[in-house]
Design a protein around this motif. Structure first.
Motif, PDB file in Angstrom:
ATOM      1  N   ALA A  42      63.606  28.666   7.485  1.00 42.75           N
ATOM      2  CA  ALA A  42      63.441  27.197   6.944  1.00 42.75           C
ATOM      3  C   ALA A  42      63.422  27.437   5.557  1.00 42.75           C
ATOM      4  O   ALA A  42      63.974  26.769   4.863  1.00 42.75           O
ATOM      5  N   SER A  43      62.813  28.564   5.139  1.00 40.67           N
ATOM      6  CA  SER A  43      62.758  28.771   3.654  1.00 40.67           C
ATOM      7  C   SER A  43      62.349  30.331   3.639  1.00 40.67           C
ATOM      8  O   SER A  43      61.608  30.544   4.521  1.00 40.67           O
ATOM      9  N   PRO A  44      62.793  31.098   2.699  1.00 39.53           N
ATOM     10  CA  PRO A  44      62.642  32.580   2.512  1.00 39.53           C
ATOM     11  C   PRO A  44      61.040  32.748   2.410  1.00 39.53           C
ATOM     12  O   PRO A  44      60.188  32.129   1.833  1.00 39.53           O
ATOM     13  N   ASN A  45      60.631  33.935   3.133  1.00 35.47           N
ATOM     14  CA  ASN A  45      59.319  34.124   2.865  1.00 35.47           C
ATOM     15  C   ASN A  45      58.941  34.640   1.548  1.00 35.47           C
ATOM     16  O   ASN A  45      59.627  35.648   1.166  1.00 35.47           O
TER      17      ASN A  45
ATOM     18  N   LYS B  60      61.235  40.791  11.391  1.00 39.73           N
ATOM     19  CA  LYS B  60      62.611  41.263  10.832  1.00 39.73           C
ATOM     20  C   LYS B  60      62.238  42.336   9.838  1.00 39.73           C
ATOM     21  O   LYS B  60      62.880  43.517  10.270  1.00 39.73           O
ATOM     22  N   VAL B  61      61.392  42.553   9.297  1.00 40.02           N
ATOM     23  CA  VAL B  61      60.768  43.653   8.638  1.00 40.02           C
ATOM     24  C   VAL B  61      60.606  44.864   9.458  1.00 40.02           C
ATOM     25  O   VAL B  61      61.096  46.033   9.029  1.00 40.02           O
TER      26      VAL B  61
ATOM     27  N   SER C 282      63.357  38.444  -5.580  1.00 35.12           N
ATOM     28  CA  SER C 282      62.498  38.457  -6.862  1.00 35.12           C
ATOM     29  C   SER C 282      61.887  39.627  -6.873  1.00 35.12           C
ATOM     30  O   SER C 282      61.794  40.445  -5.938  1.00 35.12           O
ATOM     31  N   PRO C 283      61.445  40.181  -7.981  1.00 42.81           N
ATOM     32  CA  PRO C 283      60.894  41.438  -8.192  1.00 42.81           C
ATOM     33  C   PRO C 283      59.775  41.658  -7.395  1.00 42.81           C
ATOM     34  O   PRO C 283      59.636  42.867  -6.823  1.00 42.81           O
ATOM     35  N   GLY C 284      58.951  40.734  -7.204  1.00 45.69           N
ATOM     36  CA  GLY C 284      57.931  40.966  -6.145  1.00 45.69           C
ATOM     37  C   GLY C 284      58.419  41.268  -4.769  1.00 45.69           C
ATOM     38  O   GLY C 284      57.793  42.164  -3.968  1.00 45.69           O
TER      39      GLY C 284
ATOM     40  N   LEU D 288      59.220  44.822  -0.113  1.00 44.14           N
ATOM     41  CA  LEU D 288      59.980  45.212   1.015  1.00 44.14           C
ATOM     42  C   LEU D 288      60.036  46.883   0.762  1.00 44.14           C
ATOM     43  O   LEU D 288      60.266  47.326   1.679  1.00 44.14           O
ATOM     44  N   GLU D 289      60.070  47.468  -0.559  1.00 39.39           N
ATOM     45  CA  GLU D 289      60.274  48.824  -0.708  1.00 39.39           C
ATOM     46  C   GLU D 289      58.917  49.372  -0.049  1.00 39.39           C
ATOM     47  O   GLU D 289      59.199  50.567   0.781  1.00 39.39           O
TER      48      GLU D 289
END
Ligand code: GDP
Length: 359
Positions: free
Chosen positions: A36-39, A48-49, A71-73, A78-79
């Protein structure tokens, strides 16, 4: 964003894979998720991760590319989630990589370097928080200080690059002003990347401009003199190919290079008519043209790759009924006489022709 909706996410992902290929990467898998909206923390959900992490281990993946700007965050999280050596990037960073590999002139190289640094600036944090974690929090606070130092260094470098770019541009402007003093009309080729602009320029001029079946084969504008059968001439400029989701920051970065477009007497919009998304590509190009304030310049639509099209005869017939449209095959040269006639016709009203100095 209007153009984003023109391309389905599958199509957009397919193009992203093509971009990755152009950048020299091998794509092993692709996936998507409907939310519905990005995490806010990781863009995708935690399930998914984990799924991607499994694929990373299975394939020995080195890079994970997202089709939308992170976004930078999100990038950092994710990294962290994917672990040590996996590079996470987005479409913008990938396009910047390709531009970096392909910049052939000093100006293009400077523009790319500048755009890369500006992209990095808000994303700098990663390295130093990493150090903090390694030291078990002993150097807490130091990381932040270091980030500030790094940002300052980066800003200084950005300033130096800007100055250098300015002087390179001044040089080119002088050259262009001198060129414009000779009243030979300037015709600019525009179009979606891979539409066949370089191939057309080569066919018309015998110039050996790099033409490849890759995205963004051309980054620097190339200008060649084209002489027609009646001895009249025009200058033909090949510009960088447009692409959907080309971030506005990048459009801005290449504005100066694209200035040639807004100063042209005529735009030739080359379309790969054999491409299933030809219509969407046309819209994406028109959108960038309007961002460059070039919508008002006279235009000739060129339907290219008719040799590859399903119904070339039908297409030619259709083109004849649409104003300012011409069918060609830049590859085998068909339709090029009609093309030159149409260019001449279009230029007639706007320019004074110079008789070529043929011996
Ligand atoms: P640009 O990115 O718009 O400059 O596109 P290029 O000129 O590099 O062409 C992209 C690809 O399309 C190359 O592989 C060309 O050989 C191919 N191409 C260009 N024009 C034609 C054409 O008229 N017919 C066919 N079949 N292929 C073409």
């Amino acid at each position: 964003d209007d153009t984003e909706e023109l391309f389905s996410f599958e199509e957009s992902l397919k193009e992203l894979a093509q971009l990755a290929d152009t950048a020299g990467l091998m794509v092993v898998d692709s996936t998507y998720q409907k939310l519905a909206s990005p995490n806010p923390r990781t863009y995708i959900g935690s399930g998914k991760v984990a799924e991607i992490k499994t694929a990373i281990n299975a394939y020995g993946v080195e890079t994970v590319i997202f089709d939308d700007e992170l976004s930078p965050g999100q990038l950092r999280n994710l990294e962290k989630a994917f672990g040590g050596n996996v590079r996470v990037c987005d479409r913008t960073a990938l396009i910047l990589d390709i531009f970096d590999q392909r910049a052939a002139t000093r100006e293009a190289a400077l523009q790319v370097a500048l755009a890369q640094m500006e992209y990095q600036l808000p994303r700098l944090t990663k390295m130093w928080t990493h150090l903090e974690r390694q030291s078990g929090g002993k150097v807490k606070g130091m990381g932040e200080k270091q980030i500030e130092v790094d940002k300052r260094i980066l800003r200084t470098q950005i300033g130096v690059l800007r100055k250098e770019l300015e002087s390179v541009r001044k040089h080119r402007k002088q050259y262009r002003t001198r060129r414009l003093a000779v009243p030979v009309p300037v015709v600019s080729l525009v179009g979606y990347t891979n539409a066949g602009k370089s191939t057309l320029l080569n066919q018309l001029t015998g110039a050996n401009v790099l033409a490849e079946d890759r995205l963004f084969a051309t980054l620097d504008p190339t200008t060649r003199r084209v002489q027609m059968k009646n001895g009249k001439e025009f200058l033909l400029t090949d510009t960088v190919g447009f692409i959907q989701k080309l971030p506005t920051t990048l459009v801005a970065a290449f504005r100066a290079t694209l200035e040639e477009i807004s100063e042209s007497s005529l735009l030739v919009h080359v379309i790969d008519i054999s491409h299933p998304l030809a219509e969407q590509q046309i819209d994406a190009v028109e959108k960038v043209l309007s961002e460059l304030d070039a919508s008002a310049i006279p235009k000739l639509m060129v339907w290219n790759k008719v040799d590859k099209a399903k119904n070339p005869e039908e297409l030619t017939l259709k083109a004849k009924n649409v104003e300012d449209t011409i069918c060609i095959s830049a590859l085998n040269g068909s339709g090029l006489d009609e093309f030159c006639d149409a260019v001449q016709e279009k230029l007639k009203d706007t320019m004074v022709w110079v008789e070529a100095l043929v011996p």
